[in-house]
Design a protein around this motif. Structure first.
Motif, PDB file in Angstrom:
ATOM      1  N   THR A 220      10.336  13.605   2.709  1.00 12.93           N
ATOM      2  CA  THR A 220      10.616  13.590   1.849  1.00 12.93           C
ATOM      3  C   THR A 220      11.929  12.213   0.875  1.00 12.93           C
ATOM      4  OG1 THR A 220      10.303  16.023   1.490  1.00 12.93           O
ATOM      5  CG2 THR A 220      11.004  14.872  -0.260  1.00 12.93           C
ATOM      6  N   SER A 221      12.372  12.168   2.066  1.00 11.18           N
ATOM      7  CA  SER A 221      14.014  10.890   1.572  1.00 11.18           C
ATOM      8  C   SER A 221      12.898   9.405   1.708  1.00 11.18           C
ATOM      9  CB  SER A 221      14.690  11.165   2.928  1.00 11.18           C
ATOM     10  OG  SER A 221      14.376  11.161   3.563  1.00 11.18           O
ATOM     11  N   TYR A 222      11.821   9.521   2.484  1.00 11.02           N
ATOM     12  CA  TYR A 222      11.963   8.498   2.643  1.00 11.02           C
ATOM     13  C   TYR A 222      10.395   8.378   1.371  1.00 11.02           C
ATOM     14  CZ  TYR A 222       8.518   4.124   4.279  1.00 11.02           C
ATOM     15  OH  TYR A 222       7.865   3.063   4.344  1.00 11.02           O
ATOM     16  N   VAL A 223       9.893   9.038   1.033  1.00 13.04           N
ATOM     17  CA  VAL A 223       9.824   8.941  -0.010  1.00 13.04           C
ATOM     18  C   VAL A 223      10.052   8.529  -1.527  1.00 13.04           C
ATOM     19  CG1 VAL A 223       7.997  10.653  -2.180  1.00 13.04           C
ATOM     20  CG2 VAL A 223       8.101  10.283  -0.118  1.00 13.04           C
ATOM     21  N   GLY A 224      11.532   9.212  -1.710  1.00 17.01           N
ATOM     22  CA  GLY A 224      12.247   9.010  -2.430  1.00 17.01           C
ATOM     23  C   GLY A 224      12.575   6.894  -1.993  1.00 17.01           C
ATOM     24  N   VAL A 225      12.980   6.296  -1.161  1.00 16.49           N
ATOM     25  CA  VAL A 225      12.925   4.996  -0.859  1.00 16.49           C
ATOM     26  C   VAL A 225      11.657   4.451  -1.259  1.00 16.49           C
ATOM     27  CG1 VAL A 225      13.147   3.622   1.404  1.00 16.49           C
ATOM     28  CG2 VAL A 225      14.839   6.129   1.034  1.00 16.49           C
ATOM     29  N   LEU A 226      10.670   5.360  -0.995  1.00 14.29           N
ATOM     30  CA  LEU A 226       9.492   4.040  -1.862  1.00 14.29           C
ATOM     31  C   LEU A 226       9.373   4.429  -3.231  1.00 14.29           C
ATOM     32  CD1 LEU A 226       6.863   5.171   0.853  1.00 14.29           C
ATOM     33  CD2 LEU A 226       8.213   2.946   0.737  1.00 14.29           C
ATOM     34  N   LEU A 227      10.101   5.320  -3.750  1.00  5.56           N
ATOM     35  CA  LEU A 227       9.621   5.077  -5.409  1.00  5.56           C
ATOM     36  C   LEU A 227      10.535   4.354  -5.589  1.00  5.56           C
ATOM     37  CD1 LEU A 227       9.018   8.845  -5.648  1.00  5.56           C
ATOM     38  CD2 LEU A 227       7.397   6.701  -7.013  1.00  5.56           C
ATOM     39  N   HIS A 228      11.868   4.303  -5.477  1.00  2.33           N
ATOM     40  CA  HIS A 228      13.495   3.787  -6.181  1.00  2.33           C
ATOM     41  C   HIS A 228      12.491   2.255  -5.616  1.00  2.33           C
ATOM     42  CE1 HIS A 228      17.050   2.559  -6.571  1.00  2.33           C
ATOM     43  NE2 HIS A 228      17.060   1.366  -5.623  1.00  2.33           N
TER      44      HIS A 228
ATOM     45  N   ASN B 269       0.929  -1.090  -0.388  1.00  2.99           N
ATOM     46  CA  ASN B 269       0.050   0.085  -0.155  1.00  2.99           C
ATOM     47  C   ASN B 269       0.767   1.608   0.092  1.00  2.99           C
ATOM     48  OD1 ASN B 269      -2.435  -1.417   0.248  1.00  2.99           O
ATOM     49  ND2 ASN B 269      -3.019  -1.647   2.028  1.00  2.99           N
ATOM     50  N   HIS B 270       1.955   1.356   0.480  1.00  6.82           N
ATOM     51  CA  HIS B 270       2.633   2.999   0.925  1.00  6.82           C
ATOM     52  C   HIS B 270       3.045   2.921  -0.366  1.00  6.82           C
ATOM     53  CE1 HIS B 270       5.136  -0.403   3.042  1.00  6.82           C
ATOM     54  NE2 HIS B 270       6.563  -0.235   2.729  1.00  6.82           N
ATOM     55  N   GLN B 271       3.927   1.524  -0.782  1.00  7.36           N
ATOM     56  CA  GLN B 271       4.605   1.900  -2.157  1.00  7.36           C
ATOM     57  C   GLN B 271       3.882   2.213  -3.608  1.00  7.36           C
ATOM     58  OE1 GLN B 271       6.840  -1.396  -2.963  1.00  7.36           O
ATOM     59  NE2 GLN B 271       8.949  -1.061  -1.540  1.00  7.36           N
ATOM     60  N   ARG B 272       2.205   1.925  -3.486  1.00  9.28           N
ATOM     61  CA  ARG B 272       1.288   1.496  -4.259  1.00  9.28           C
ATOM     62  C   ARG B 272       0.930   3.798  -3.923  1.00  9.28           C
ATOM     63  NH1 ARG B 272      -1.587  -2.356  -3.254  1.00  9.28           N
ATOM     64  NH2 ARG B 272      -3.257  -1.245  -2.111  1.00  9.28           N
ATOM     65  N   GLU B 273       0.793   3.575  -2.659  1.00  6.49           N
ATOM     66  CA  GLU B 273       0.260   5.420  -2.744  1.00  6.49           C
ATOM     67  C   GLU B 273       1.516   6.187  -3.427  1.00  6.49           C
ATOM     68  OE1 GLU B 273      -2.165   7.635   0.039  1.00  6.49           O
ATOM     69  OE2 GLU B 273      -0.901   7.060   0.767  1.00  6.49           O
ATOM     70  N   VAL B 274       2.570   6.250  -3.687  1.00  6.16           N
ATOM     71  CA  VAL B 274       3.696   7.271  -3.913  1.00  6.16           C
ATOM     72  C   VAL B 274       3.713   6.966  -5.072  1.00  6.16           C
ATOM     73  CG1 VAL B 274       4.895   7.416  -1.776  1.00  6.16           C
ATOM     74  CG2 VAL B 274       5.345   5.859  -3.400  1.00  6.16           C
ATOM     75  N   VAL B 275       3.286   5.668  -5.427  1.00  5.82           N
ATOM     76  CA  VAL B 275       3.421   5.905  -7.282  1.00  5.82           C
ATOM     77  C   VAL B 275       2.377   6.534  -7.940  1.00  5.82           C
ATOM     78  CG1 VAL B 275       3.346   3.938  -9.211  1.00  5.82           C
ATOM     79  CG2 VAL B 275       4.839   3.730  -7.324  1.00  5.82           C
ATOM     80  N   GLN B 276       1.345   6.082  -6.853  1.00  2.00           N
ATOM     81  CA  GLN B 276       0.237   6.720  -7.850  1.00  2.00           C
ATOM     82  C   GLN B 276       0.106   8.283  -7.839  1.00  2.00           C
ATOM     83  OE1 GLN B 276      -2.670   3.852  -5.507  1.00  2.00           O
ATOM     84  NE2 GLN B 276      -2.733   2.953  -7.009  1.00  2.00           N
ATOM     85  N   LEU B 277       0.716   9.062  -6.613  1.00  2.00           N
ATOM     86  CA  LEU B 277       0.874  10.264  -6.201  1.00  2.00           C
ATOM     87  C   LEU B 277       1.895  11.156  -7.588  1.00  2.00           C
ATOM     88  CD1 LEU B 277       0.864  10.614  -2.614  1.00  2.00           C
ATOM     89  CD2 LEU B 277      -1.178  11.547  -3.775  1.00  2.00           C
ATOM     90  N   ARG B 278       2.829  10.390  -7.455  1.00  2.00           N
ATOM     91  CA  ARG B 278       4.201  10.981  -8.505  1.00  2.00           C
ATOM     92  C   ARG B 278       3.580  10.661  -9.599  1.00  2.00           C
ATOM     93  NH1 ARG B 278       7.006  13.436 -10.818  1.00  2.00           N
ATOM     94  NH2 ARG B 278       8.774  13.408 -10.823  1.00  2.00           N
ATOM     95  N   PHE B 279       3.296   9.066 -10.564  1.00  2.00           N
ATOM     96  CA  PHE B 279       2.568   8.909 -11.818  1.00  2.00           C
ATOM     97  C   PHE B 279       1.625   9.951 -12.679  1.00  2.00           C
ATOM     98  CE2 PHE B 279       6.535   6.517 -11.170  1.00  2.00           C
ATOM     99  CZ  PHE B 279       7.415   7.236 -11.868  1.00  2.00           C
ATOM    100  N   GLN B 280       0.179   9.179 -11.504  1.00  2.00           N
ATOM    101  CA  GLN B 280      -1.018   9.756 -12.130  1.00  2.00           C
ATOM    102  C   GLN B 280      -1.258  10.771 -11.396  1.00  2.00           C
ATOM    103  OE1 GLN B 280      -2.792   6.275 -10.262  1.00  2.00           O
ATOM    104  NE2 GLN B 280      -2.761   5.208 -12.158  1.00  2.00           N
ATOM    105  N   GLY B 281      -0.706  11.545 -10.626  1.00  2.00           N
ATOM    106  CA  GLY B 281      -0.930  12.823  -9.743  1.00  2.00           C
ATOM    107  C   GLY B 281      -0.282  13.670  -9.988  1.00  2.00           C
TER     108      GLY B 281
END
Length: 190
Positions: A167-175, A140-152
């Motif tokens: 912000t750094s954790y968002v980068g880690v999750l996206l990576h 869930n936590h990875q899916r949400e950041v992917v959706q916010l980044r690429f869909q939003g």
């Protein structure tokens, strides 16, 4: 003697309201589709996604000129996606009270502008379904950041504001999410 170039309080209020209305029109034009796409990724239902996006934009329109100018416009995208996220949660809570089972159907359409006829449209639809199923398989936590980044289309800092992560954790999750998707695609293609 009074300065003749001063504007009256009435004309200042009128100018402020015109600016507010233009800002709202610009925000609706810019963010309606990304909000629907984000909400669709969270709800799996186009009607619920449109309702969440509409609720979000309605809430934006209800803000005073002062709130809009000083609090919201400087961080408009994170504000909108946070409100949309909360609207989706509220819709889900409301619906879960009404029904015992929650069915999630993905109501997406392939790009109708795709040339090449029905076979190309079917192929595009299959690819879209495959990619969405891979994204849906993420935690869930990875899916949400992917959706916010690429869909939003949000920046890392904006995603951090929406999710409450650094912000750094968002980068880690996206990576991690992109690496997981890449690995799944590689496994499927071999």
């Amino acid at each position: 003697m009074a300065n003749m170039t001063q504007t009256s309080p009435t004309s200042q209020a009128s100018a402020r309201e015109r600016h507010r209305q233009q800002s709202l029109r610009d925000a609706v034009a810019r963010y309606h589709r990304p909000l629907v796409a984000y909400a669709l990724s969270k709800t799996g239902n186009l009607q619920r996604a449109q309702d969440a996006a509409q609720d979000t934009l309605l809430r934006l329109c209800q803000q005073s000129a002062e709130q809009l100018e000083h609090d919201i416009l400087p961080r408009l995208a994170p504000w909108l996606f946070t409100v949309c996220r909360n609207a989706v949660i509220d819709l889900h809570r409301k619906e879960s009270r009404m029904t015992a089972t929650d069915t999630h159907t993905l109501d997406t359409q392939p790009n109708q502008a795709t040339s090449g006829g029905p076979a190309a449209v079917a192929e595009a639809h299959d690819q879209q379904d495959h990619l969405l199923s891979l994204v849906a398989s993420l935690p869930n936590h990875q899916r949400e950041v992917v959706q916010l980044r690429f869909q939003g289309g949000l920046a890392y800092k904006e995603i951090a504001e929406v999710t409450g992560h650094s912000t750094s954790y968002v980068g880690v999750l996206l990576h991690d999410a992109i690496n997981a998707l890449r690995q799944q695609l590689t496994t499927l293609n071999t």
